[in-house]
Design an enzyme around this catalytic site. Structure first.
Site, PDB file in Angstrom:
ATOM      1  N   LYS A 102       0.839  -1.202   0.000  1.00 37.98           N
ATOM      2  CA  LYS A 102       0.000   0.000   0.000  1.00 37.98           C
ATOM      3  C   LYS A 102       0.872   1.249   0.000  1.00 37.98           C
ATOM      4  O   LYS A 102       0.621   2.197  -0.762  1.00 37.98           O
ATOM      5  CB  LYS A 102      -0.925  -0.005   1.229  1.00 37.98           C
ATOM      6  CG  LYS A 102      -2.069  -1.002   1.107  1.00 37.98           C
ATOM      7  CD  LYS A 102      -2.837  -1.190   2.421  1.00 37.98           C
ATOM      8  CE  LYS A 102      -3.922  -2.258   2.244  1.00 37.98           C
ATOM      9  NZ  LYS A 102      -4.603  -2.595   3.517  1.00 37.98           N
ATOM     10  N   GLN A 121      -4.167  -0.996   9.640  1.00 37.20           N
ATOM     11  CA  GLN A 121      -4.214  -2.355   9.083  1.00 37.20           C
ATOM     12  C   GLN A 121      -4.863  -3.306  10.086  1.00 37.20           C
ATOM     13  O   GLN A 121      -4.459  -3.355  11.250  1.00 37.20           O
ATOM     14  CB  GLN A 121      -2.791  -2.814   8.725  1.00 37.20           C
ATOM     15  CG  GLN A 121      -2.729  -4.179   8.075  1.00 37.20           C
ATOM     16  CD  GLN A 121      -3.343  -4.184   6.678  1.00 37.20           C
ATOM     17  OE1 GLN A 121      -3.183  -3.244   5.905  1.00 37.20           O
ATOM     18  NE2 GLN A 121      -4.077  -5.239   6.357  1.00 37.20           N
ATOM     19  N   ASP A 153     -10.519   3.801   4.550  1.00 35.46           N
ATOM     20  CA  ASP A 153     -10.991   2.415   4.474  1.00 35.46           C
ATOM     21  C   ASP A 153     -12.514   2.352   4.605  1.00 35.46           C
ATOM     22  O   ASP A 153     -13.106   1.300   4.374  1.00 35.46           O
ATOM     23  CB  ASP A 153     -10.349   1.587   5.603  1.00 35.46           C
ATOM     24  CG  ASP A 153      -9.387   0.534   5.062  1.00 35.46           C
ATOM     25  OD1 ASP A 153      -9.331   0.363   3.823  1.00 35.46           O
ATOM     26  OD2 ASP A 153      -8.703  -0.115   5.864  1.00 35.46           O
TER      27      ASP A 153
END
Lengths: 297, 297
Positions: free
Chosen positions: B60, B104, B127
């Site tokens: 990422k 994460q 996200d």
């Protein structure tokens, strides 16, 4: 012998279930007052003169009062600028006597209901219509659940103790009812299908439902052959239609006399979902007040 | 003649579609820089040493950098107290160089992912996993949509220009994929069914889908006879399984060779949904940065 629908085995008596919930809320309000010395408060805001909304708001205020809570009503003219309504909401957000705030929908056309609804502090959003509470419901975390689908779920639970693995079909995908209803049923472990105006075979979809919730606003859309034999049917619709003798009557989104022959359990209209909506509003207001009052005491 | 799956007509080439999206983001980042002098920035937070997470986070960060954005990586030991992670998120929330924040998952067991995820400012929650963005998606108002289901929707749209009225079936009801996927498909006008571990007849449900999205994490659960002929099949799963020759291979939640004979369009594993997730993260970061940068310039 009587023709009252509540005498028939398969009819879900929303009125009686709502009364029990309201009584429970009232007892808990008293107990909370005894423990903390404080009283939950609900503010209802009405903008404009829609006659149906005036009736709803008056009933909500009255029942809040009867349940032993503080009830505040704010009725503003239809011409009120949106900024003034937002200012009022800010005051209510900061008012420690008020634990729940409800803005009656629909709002006049010059207002954005999303902006107004989301101005309410999530902890006081007792209608559960703001983004934070919608998100909490979607994520499966604690929050305030919209009153009508919450009431529907309570009625379903009266007939089915364990919903896990049942196929629930929701017809109607509104933010007010259909979407939160689908999320609640998913949270209960149901397989969930949701249909709406674009659904190509709504009858085929509906017939899969061990549980069928109908919230379309289209009177008597759902016929007997839309229903899976033995299903639990929850009819959220309520419309006034003319009868052959020149009078009118209230009907739901389901053809009741056909459906009751196929369903195991069904809500009548009126006297099914309707009474549960206000009872759940009282329930939500108490739930919103409890942490604030207990923390302050 | 080659055996590359992308040569077969009905295979959705996620890699190529993701590359096109990434190229578009890169060009828009340059244009935004030319117009405002500013650059979008993404912060990725990793807690602990899960090897798969380390690979994801590194990819990422690298791809963010390659798209011309600022990329910040914060790697903390597994023993970090939750309060320290929350302090870091507060700093990132207030840092004007950072427009997107991603923590994460999974987090170490002593942390509450709901609390940590919801500490991110909704405008920087690239996200889309916090309650505000989940609620916005549910209510059909603008917000940040979780990367994986957004990527799946883009792949579906490549094969089906108009989704309205199609029956979409989602197998798997996680907050990360299944639930937001169902809401996206509902927003597109699909009839939507969602199944999961408690669904009694998952095959019968799946077979109704003009669109079938599978996100269960159970490798090769879905066989060819679960699929409606002509359906579009999106396989979100990815697992490494042993092969008969003692090696391993990556497979999805769908038995690919069976399904491709029935489906009209299907994503491969790998090379289907996976590449779209990172591309959508870049897309979401740019979308989050744009209003802030344009307002400041």
């Amino acid at each position: 012998m009587t023709d009252s629908p509540s005498d028939v085995g398969n009819i879900i008596d929303g009125k009686a279930i709502a009364r029990r919930l309201t009584d429970r809320v009232k007892a808990e309000v008293e107990a909370l007052h005894d423990a903390t010395g404080a009283t939950p408060g609900l503010a209802v805001v009405l903008v404009g003169n829609d006659p149906a909304s005036e009736v709803y708001v008056r009933n909500k205020a009255l029942q809040t009062h009867r349940a032993g809570m503080r009830s505040f009503m704010h009725m503003l003219p239809a011409s009120t600028p949106q900024e003034e309504v937002l200012d009022l909401i800010r005051l209510l957000n900061d008012n420690p006597q008020i634990h729940g705030i409800l803005v009656q929908l629909p709002l006049p056309a010059h207002m954005d209901p999303v902006v107004v609804t989301n101005a309410i502090r999530p902890e006081k959003d007792v209608d559960g219509l703001g983004a934070v509470n919608a998100g909490r419901l979607s994520l499966g975390i604690d929050g305030i659940v919209p009153c009508t689908p919450l009431g529907c779920l309570m009625l379903i639970r009266e007939t089915l103790p364990d919903l896990r693995g049942l196929h629930a079909v929701v017809i109607g995908a509104s933010n007010l009812v259909g979407k939160p209803m689908a999320q609640l049923l998913l949270r209960e472990g149901c397989t969930v299908s949701i249909g709406h105006i674009h659904t190509r075979d709504p009858k085929g979809l509906a017939r899969q439902g061990d549980i069928l919730v109908v919230a379309t606003g289209r009177s008597e859309l759902v016929r007997g052959d839309w229903i899976k034999p033995g299903a639990t049917v929850i009819d959220v619709g309520i419309s006034r239609v003319p009868t052959s003798d020149g009078k009118t009557k209230l009907v739901g989104d389901v053809v009741f006399e056909e459906a009751r022959k196929v369903a195991r359990h069904i809500t009548p209209v009126p006297g099914g979902v309707g009474p549960m909506t206000i009872a759940c509003l009282l329930h939500n207001t108490l739930q919103a007040a409890r942490p604030l009052l207990e923390a302050a005491s």
